[in-house]
Motif scaffolding. Structure first.
Motif, PDB file in Angstrom:
ATOM      1  N   SER A 120       0.713  -0.975   0.085  1.00 24.59           N
ATOM      2  CA  SER A 120       0.079   0.152   0.016  1.00 24.59           C
ATOM      3  C   SER A 120       0.935   1.255   0.053  1.00 24.59           C
ATOM      4  N   ARG A 156       3.124   5.703  -5.968  1.00 21.71           N
ATOM      5  CA  ARG A 156       2.742   5.489  -7.471  1.00 21.71           C
ATOM      6  C   ARG A 156       1.782   6.450  -7.788  1.00 21.71           C
ATOM      7  N   ARG A 179       1.576   1.562  -3.525  1.00 25.82           N
ATOM      8  CA  ARG A 179       0.606   2.296  -4.377  1.00 25.82           C
ATOM      9  C   ARG A 179       0.510   3.688  -4.118  1.00 25.82           C
ATOM     10  N   VAL A 180       0.692   4.032  -2.662  1.00 23.71           N
ATOM     11  CA  VAL A 180       0.378   5.656  -2.583  1.00 23.71           C
ATOM     12  C   VAL A 180       1.271   6.350  -3.214  1.00 23.71           C
TER      13      VAL A 180
END
Lengths: 354, 261
Positions: free
Chosen positions: B135, B141, B138-139
């Protein structure tokens, strides 16, 4: 403003292909919070991943600020992603950086000079009410504070769109309330278009302007929150404002109860904003006999009265009269037929939530 | 050191070193061990870190997945990891001679140690990077970070304590390997333990080398633990007694109030 146009995402090929998003259309305007709800497996997380193009949609368009993100190459896409702030469920803060350093990171990645970074970080932390916690590490903050740091970070690059992917899931009720309050402030102050993906119905009622229900990759129901709550036939409306079980109410209306006159049971709900606060008294006066309040769930959402109640009317009254009086007061009214009907409604509502 | 006897002596008491002579034997050997392990670890970190980063980045779910390349790289590393050190050392003799011009002494020991250590460390780095929560990636990116930015400011940065912990384990393993290398004449504590303690039954030397090795490993472990603590904010908490403002998690009421400031 963000527009999803016939967004489709398919995994696998040929016979084994699974369509997770099925030509989904959705628009969120500036200054609007749109909640997307749905059972697990409906495609919520895929939707979130497709909006920021962390997953490439199979077809369709994601338009942010007039630009179709799906048409961009990887490098342009990185720039375009900066127009969408993202807040995830598990706040996603770096554990070895302070609140300020976490908020600073997107600015650092963009190459903003240190003096400007510092000023912007201070402004953002002030904005989310954490100016005094700038130098705390994530483990020194509460869940709600961490999520506010996450929101500050999402806002660092001044996005026009905020994607909230289960941002309040796993937070305690107070932290959820503070996060929701902050999101609404930001919607108004920064005219953000907020796409709020969640499975929590209570939070939707607190935060959303419009609600879309996602099921099997399609938006099956979509409307303004207040309208949905005012429509008794809406499964989404029922799920958002669940009916309490009226089994007890029905029992009091058993016809063989000698001590009390038999009652006919009516389920009423607010159909609009015109319902007077003393509707029960007015209806009783109009019918010439007192209605009994057997159960109720009423509240105010976005300044508008919503809710439903179960009332008992004396059996000698004419059904048509009772209905006319209730409808005249701006209510939906339906004679409760049987326990089976009750259970069916409850089951419908559960289906939406589950 | 007039080591004339190659065969074990049955009643060796007469040839034992006195306690006074032992430091003169063991201290230089300790120095040799430190040099051997030190040089080896420099090479290991320099080669193992990029290799570990590549293993993680090219693997499934990595920043730049390349399945075929990953499989090849992974297989090579696994071969290096699967050979027992004694056998790896023997097998590498021609290569070692090519690199160092000799097959005895400290330089000759560093080559197989560095190779085995690099394979070990690359897995440690790979594993540490993989443990960083997806996560977080993801944040980063989603906010427009490039793969290189994600690698440096998110993955490597978050994995620092874990990598340091692995480095500690790796260093201790290298001390062990240096003792094995001692058996083929690389010098150091292991050499002393084998030639005096084992082949000459000199119990005084044996006990001393054991004590020195235990102390060395304990010191490396303590240093490694301190480094991990220093780089992990939430384990620094207790030593923050000098901090002026006490750390407290706010109450729900404060939290709600904060929003409206």
């Amino acid at each position: 403003m963000i527009e999803l146009r016939s967004l489709t995402k398919t995994y696998g090929e040929g016979q084994h292909a699974t369509t997770v998003l099925d030509s989904l259309d959705l628009t969120v305007s500036p200054g609007e919070i749109t909640a997307v709800v749905g059972p697990s497996g409906a495609g919520k997380s895929t939707l979130a991943a497709c909006v920021t193009l962390l997953e490439r949609p199979t077809s369709g368009a994601v338009v942010v600020g007039g630009r179709d993100l799906t048409a961009l190459g990887e490098k342009e896409l990185r720039e375009a992603r900066r127009g969408i702030g993202t807040v995830f469920q598990a706040d996603g803060l770096l554990t070895r950086r302070t609140a300020a350093q976490n908020v600073e990171l997107p600015l650092r990645h963009l190459g903003v000079v240190p003096a400007q970074r510092k000023a912007r970080v201070a402004e953002l932390l002030e904005r989310v009410g954490l100016a005094d916690k700038a130098h705390r590490y994530p483990h020194e903050l509460s869940g709600g504070q961490r999520q506010r740091v996450g929101i500050a970070r999402a806002l660092a690059l001044r996005p026009g769109v905020l994607l909230s992917d289960e941002a309040t899931s796993g937070l305690d009720p107070q932290a959820t309330a503070s996060t929701v309050a902050l999101l609404k402030e930001l919607r108004d102050d920064l005219q953000l278009a907020v796409l709020f993906i969640t499975h929590e119905m209570d939070t939707v009622v607190a935060v959303a302007d419009t609600v879309a229900r996602l099921d099997a990759g399609r938006i099956v129901e979509h409307g303004a929150l207040v309208d949905l709550l005012h429509t008794p036939a809406s499964p989404l409306g029922r799920a958002l404002l669940p009916r309490r079980s009226h089994a007890g109410a029905a029992a009091t209306a058993e016809p063989d109860d000698v001590a009390r006159p038999p009652l006919s049971v009516w389920v009423v709900s607010h159909a609009g904003n015109r319902v007077p606060g003393d509707w029960l008294v007015r209806a009783s006066r109009a019918l010439g006999t007192d209605l009994e309040l057997l159960g109720a769930s009423l509240s105010t959402v976005a300044g508008v009265q919503v809710g439903h109640a179960v009332v008992g009317a004396a059996a000698h009254l004419d059904d048509a009269d009772v209905e006319a009086v209730l409808i005249g007061l701006g209510l939906h009214a339906q004679r409760e037929e049987s326990d089976a009907a009750q259970q069916r409604l409850a089951a419908d509502a559960l289906e939406v939530v589950a | 050191m007039t080591a004339v006897l190659a065969a074990p002596v049955l009643a060796a008491t007469s040839t034992d070193l006195s306690w006074g002579e032992i430091p003169a034997l063991v201290l230089p050997a300790l120095g040799d061990t430190l040099v051997m392990v030190g040089v080896t670890m420099l090479v290991v970190v320099a080669l193992g870190t990029p290799l570990g980063v590549a293993l993680d980045a090219l693997g499934p779910g990595g920043l730049t997945p390349r399945p075929v390349l990953h499989r090849v790289l992974s297989a090579v590393v696994s071969v290096g990891r699967s050979l027992p050190f004694l056998i790896l050392m023997a097998a590498l003799v021609p290569f070692t001679r090519l690199v160092t011009g000799t097959n005895i002494g400290i330089p000759a020991a560093v080559v197989p140690m560095a190779l085995a250590g690099t394979a070990f460390f690359s897995r440690i780095v790979e594993n540490s990077l993989r443990s960083v929560s997806p996560s977080l990636v993801r944040v980063a990116r989603a906010s427009g970070a490039s793969p290189l930015q994600v690698l440096t400011s998110v993955k490597l940065s978050e994995a620092v304590p874990s990598i340091l912990g692995g480095l500690t384990i790796n260093t201790i393993a290298m001390i062990e390997y240096s003792a094995i290398a001692g058996t083929i004449g690389a010098g150091g504590i292991g050499y002393v333990a084998v030639t005096y303690g084992y082949q000459r039954f000199d119990h005084g030397v044996m006990v001393t080398t054991i004590v020195v090795l235990v102390a060395l490993v304990a010191a490396v472990q303590a240093l490694g633990d301190a480094a991990v603590r220093a780089t992990t904010p939430h384990s620094r908490r207790r030593s923050r007694w000098w901090s002026a403002t006490p750390t407290s998690v706010p109450t729900a009421r404060e939290e709600l109030a904060n929003v409206h400031h």
